[in-house]
Design an enzyme around this catalytic site. Structure first.
Site, PDB file in Angstrom:
ATOM      1  N   SER A 110       0.856  -1.196  -0.140  1.00 38.66           N
ATOM      2  CA  SER A 110      -0.042  -0.046  -0.213  1.00 38.66           C
ATOM      3  C   SER A 110       0.778   1.163  -0.098  1.00 38.66           C
ATOM      4  CB  SER A 110      -1.132   0.038   1.395  1.00 38.66           C
ATOM      5  OG  SER A 110      -1.910  -1.021   1.251  1.00 38.66           O
ATOM      6  N   HIS A 111       1.643   1.159  -0.820  1.00 45.30           N
ATOM      7  CA  HIS A 111       2.466   2.573  -1.283  1.00 45.30           C
ATOM      8  C   HIS A 111       3.120   2.377  -2.566  1.00 45.30           C
ATOM      9  CE1 HIS A 111       5.278  -0.590   0.561  1.00 45.30           C
ATOM     10  NE2 HIS A 111       6.032  -0.274  -0.593  1.00 45.30           N
ATOM     11  N   ALA A 112       3.747   3.508  -3.148  1.00 43.55           N
ATOM     12  CA  ALA A 112       4.613   3.607  -4.157  1.00 43.55           C
ATOM     13  C   ALA A 112       6.069   4.052  -4.095  1.00 43.55           C
ATOM     14  CB  ALA A 112       3.924   4.670  -5.089  1.00 43.55           C
ATOM     15  N   ARG A 164       1.317  -0.085  -5.255  1.00 41.51           N
ATOM     16  CA  ARG A 164       1.323  -1.460  -5.067  1.00 41.51           C
ATOM     17  C   ARG A 164       0.872  -1.797  -3.555  1.00 41.51           C
ATOM     18  NH1 ARG A 164       4.877  -4.049  -1.991  1.00 41.51           N
ATOM     19  NH2 ARG A 164       6.926  -3.272  -1.647  1.00 41.51           N
TER      20      ARG A 164
END
Length: 133
Positions: A48-50, A95
């Protein structure tokens, strides 16, 4: 570059199969860091980050899980459940990893050392950053 499944060499042997990857032969980057995710409780989501710059290659060494990628406008899901292929994730893709099976083991290699400043942890901020480029 775009996300893509990369099939790895698979050496079949009655004693047990063997797969491997080497950079830059199978991967589009040199490996700087390796880590793995395991013992994920049922229903949990990881990631839960990029990343602004980091690229990754993710393999399900054991079990299965889904990788959900978002490019700022659309989402695509990649199920991983074989240890002889993995997903190349370029920079600037949101993602998350979800739907982990029991005893799933995710191996991740990246082209950068850990840098907290490279992370985008807010989805709305990511969309603004990505769509503003």
């Amino acid at each position: 570059m775009i996300p893509q499944i990369i099939q790895l060499p698979k050496i079949v042997d009655p004693r047990g199969n063997l797969s491997f990857f080497e950079s830059p032969k199978q991967l589009p980057f040199e490996i700087a860091r390796t880590y793995w995710i395991y013992d994920v409780p049922g229903g949990e989501t990881r990631g839960s980050h990029a990343f602004k710059e980091q690229q990754e290659f993710i393999v399900a060494l054991s079990g299965s899980f889904d990788i959900v990628l978002h490019d700022g406008t659309q989402e695509i899901k990649f199920p991983l459940n074989r240890s002889y292929y993995g997903l190349y994730v370029p920079k600037m893709y949101w993602r998350k990893l979800e739907n982990f099976s029991t005893n799933a083991l995710a191996l991740i290699v990246s082209d950068r050392h850990f840098d907290d400043q490279d992370y985008i942890r807010d989805f709305e901020e990511f969309k603004q950053f990505r769509n503003g480029q």
